[in-house]
Design an enzyme around this catalytic site. Structure first.
Site, short mmCIF file in Angstrom:
data_model
loop_
_atom_site.label_atom_id
_atom_site.label_comp_id
_atom_site.label_asym_id
_atom_site.label_seq_id
_atom_site.Cartn_x
_atom_site.Cartn_y
_atom_site.Cartn_z
N PRO A 220 1.08 -1.44 -0.06
CG PRO A 220 -0.98 -1.55 1.42
CD PRO A 220 0.84 -1.77 0.91
CG ASP A 221 3.61 2.48 3.37
OD1 ASP A 221 1.98 2.40 3.45
OD2 ASP A 221 3.82 1.84 4.13
CD GLN A 222 6.87 1.31 -1.66
OE1 GLN A 222 7.00 2.02 -2.08
NE2 GLN A 222 7.30 0.77 -0.34
#
Lengths: 336, 384
Positions: B174-176
């Site tokens: 999700p952070d990417q």
């Protein structure tokens, strides 16, 4: 059927989303996802009617009425139409892109440097993304659904927007090009960088400190750091978690099996909601593993109306609010 | 070098760690002038990850270096009234502010969206948070792992009958995806601003974005039709992971167009026949043979393979900066060129004078006084 004119941030932007003889299955998804983002942001997106039967209509997951949930998700709000001067082209067919009359175009390729067949699964394999999830000795686990196509579509959408913005700001549109494999490797930069810089071992079987853990009625994602260990021990009613060997991240990674034996035993007879409530009190940002149905029914997602009612049924909205309301509500002329 | 498409756009980057800082990183790759602003008492926590070199510890982190390429750096104390005033003057000269603090922090600092808009009605504020700025969970903190759990992604990632799985710290999926998506949202806002003359507040929830990436699963689930065994990619005649005689996994997808040639090669279009074929030879050899038959077949590479100079090239996933470090790359090519060599990360506060004198019009004596007061700084105050 006519394509509805877009309303929203990209109102006035027209995009032709076209596949051809040179298209691939993965490319079709990427093109459609790029067009989906453009449409949700208010562009008018056309899918030429003469492109033949759309195979996405047969791709899973399938709905009770025999139609495809994927097709519904990717094509809602789009319609047939013909190209006009000033339109942008989104395609994964190199010949179609080469024949386009100007630089308002984005080509999605499987790879940049070599022409060989790719699928979602093989892109994950070649990018290192398949060496992340799974259990030692078993086949690695792939990311679910159509992630590689979606990621590539998102990158292609940004290439299109960068080109369009350049022209809006007084420059010229710039032909865009992206490759699915490059986008996948870009996602995996942290893992690749760690290895390239010799920082640490990674891959399936690595010592991950935070692991999904079973509780009585489901699964919990625990999160904790050094300072949280007293509260973790309290939540688990397990004084052994205060031992020196669990005090640091390095120590916990060395003793993962024993730590999770203690945690699993502590959670086995407790309900997820009870665990989460107590975790909140102890400032431990745990989460419950939720199915899509549970996510859709979650109070937070309900409050922000993440699921909107479209002409064909419920649909996730664009995952942001624009000055406090959804872009979809704005398009519909209503309030979020 | 950058792609120059956003030349003339100025971004004030309050982003930290991955989500916010990487969003600004994408905008910098595309040609925006990005000024990363940290405070002397709160520097980007990513600076404290994996640092091993000599010199100031806050300049050594490879992931920080990778994420903050192509940016300028200013260290300005936003907690002080004077620092806040200077920041608001900067907002008046800028186009975009990116932040991913916990919901409410910007307001506490006195630089919430309404205040920014008073300073500049054309400003675009991109706020990235776990759950969004509204709702009963707005204040919740999340990590990549908890986002995967709470979005539906983990539920769909599992062995048959097994427990849900997450990508974990190695990837934090999700952070990417959020940085590329948020950069797109900012560009959409800038396009709109050219038309309306008005800025916008983008309230982006990472949990919602993660769910959106399995949007078709939500449609199926709400129809009562979510399959137990969730698909990976479009259907194929045969898709499987199998091991070569050297123990290496290969991923194979045989489309209908290659089914005759592949069947001729492996004997039958079954998982068993594929396993027997691949198991009888080294994985790379098996993959080559299957590709010649028109199938997609790739050896499952490990991240460590990229550290091998004879291994597969990372392409645009990683780039070199002008100091010779490997940093995050940029997969977008525009006008036939890629983003090329990145400008190396700027040391903390390197561009204070540019901000103070070049943008805000302060003279040297005024800047020196602000530096002496600690309004500007070139090292974190917490390390003294």
């Amino acid at each position: 059927m006519t394509t509805p004119l877009g309303h929203g941030p990209l109102s006035g932007l027209r995009i032709i989303e076209q596949v051809g003889a040179g298209s691939t299955d993965m490319g079709r998804v990427a093109v459609a996802f790029a067009g989906l983002l453009a449409q949700r942001f208010g562009a008018t997106v056309f899918r030429p009617a003469d492109a033949g039967p759309d195979p996405i209509m047969q791709w899973p997951p399938m709905l009770a009425d025999g139609s495809s949930a994927l097709h519904r998700f990717l094509t809602a709000g789009k319609g047939p139409g013909d190209a006009q001067p000033g339109d942008y082209l989104l395609s994964d067919d190199p010949d179609l892109v080469a024949a386009w009359s100007d630089d308002r175009k984005v080509l999605i390729r499987p790879t940049l440097d070599e022409a060989r067949p790719q699928s979602d699964l093989t892109v994950m394999a070649a990018s290192g993304l398949l060496d992340i999830v799974g259990e030692v000795g078993r086949a690695p686990l792939a990311l679910p659904g159509y992630q590689m196509g979606y990621v590539a579509g998102m990158v292609a959408f940004n290439a299109l927007l960068a080109s369009h913005l350049a022209s809006v700001l007084g420059g010229k549109p710039l032909a865009g090009e992206i490759a699915v494999l490059e986008a996948a490797r870009w996602l995996n930069w942290k893992n690749l960088l760690s290895e390239v810089s010799g920082q640490r071992a990674s891959g399936v079987g690595r010592a991950e400190e935070w692991q999904i853990t079973r509780c009585k009625d489901g699964y919990i994602a625990p999160v904790f750091r050094d300072r949280d260990m007293p509260n973790l021990a309290r939540l688990m009613r397990e004084p052994a978690l205060l031992e020196e060997r669990f005090a640091t991240a390095a120590g916990r990674r060395r003793n993962l099996a024993e730590m999770y034996r203690l945690i699993e035993a502590a959670l086995a007879d407790r309900m997820a909601q009870d665990i989460l409530l107590e975790a909140v009190e102890l400032k431990l940002p745990f989460a419950q593993v939720q199915s899509p149905e549970q996510v859709a029914a979650d109070p937070q997602m309900q409050h922000r109306q993440f699921i909107v009612e479209g002409p064909l049924g419920p649909m996730p909205r664009l995952p942001l609010l624009w000055n406090g309301r959804s872009v979809e509500a704005w398009q519909a002329g209503g309030e979020a | 070098m950058t792609l120059q498409a956003l030349a003339g756009i100025r971004v004030l980057d309050l982003g930290i760690v991955t989500a916010g800082a990487a969003t600004s990183g994408v905008l910098a790759d595309l040609g925006a002038e990005v000024i990363k602003i940290e405070g002397p008492t709160y520097i980007d926590p990513f600076r404290d990850w994996q640092g091993t070199g000599d010199g100031d510890w806050w300049e050594q982190s490879p992931p920080y270096r990778a994420t903050n390429r192509n940016k300028k750096s200013a260290c300005l104390d936003l907690k002080s009234p004077r620092g806040r005033d200077l920041f608001l003057q900067l907002v008046g000269l800028s186009d975009v502010v990116v932040e991913n603090f916990r919901v409410g922090v910007l307001d506490k600092l006195g630089i919430g969206f309404e205040t920014l808009r008073q300073a500049n009605p054309r400003i675009v504020l991109a706020s990235l948070s776990s759950q969004g700025a509204t709702g009963p969970g707005a204040g919740n903190v999340s990590f990549g792992s908890t986002l995967e759990a709470s979005s539906g992604l983990a539920h769909l990632t599992r062995y048959p009958g097994g427990k849900p799985q997450i990508t974990g710290r190695a990837l934090n999926y999700p952070d990417q995806i959020v940085s590329m998506f948020a950069a797109g949202a900012v560009m959409a806002a800038l396009v709109e601003r050219q038309r309306t003359g008005q800025g916008v507040h983008i309230d982006l929830a990472q949990r919602e974005l993660s769910s959106f990436f399995v949007g078709e699963a939500f449609i199926a689930a709400l129809d009562g039709a979510l399959p137990e065994d969730y698909p990976v990619g479009p259907p194929a005649m045969l898709q499987a992971l199998s091991r070569g005689e050297d123990g290496q996994w290969i991923a194979v997808t045989i489309p209908a167009s290659a089914s005759a040639a592949a069947e001729h090669l492996i004997g039958a279009l079954t998982g068993q026949a594929l396993a027997a074929f691949i198991g009888g030879r080294p994985a790379a050899e098996g993959a080559r043979a299957l590709r010649r038959a028109g199938a997609a077949a790739e050896v499952v590479v490990a991240a460590r393979d990229y550290a091998d100079p004879h291994g597969p090239a990372p392409g645009n996933a990683l780039a070199l900066d002008d100091a010779g470090h490997q940093v995050k790359g940029q997969p977008i090519r525009l006008g036939g060129r890629d983003a090329g060599t990145a400008a190396a990360v700027a040391p903390l506060g390197r561009d204070n004078r540019y901000v103070a004198s070049g943008l805000l019009g302060l003279n040297d004596a005024q800047y020196d006084a602000l530096l002496a007061e600690g309004i500007f700084a070139t090292r974190p105050r917490t390390t003294e």
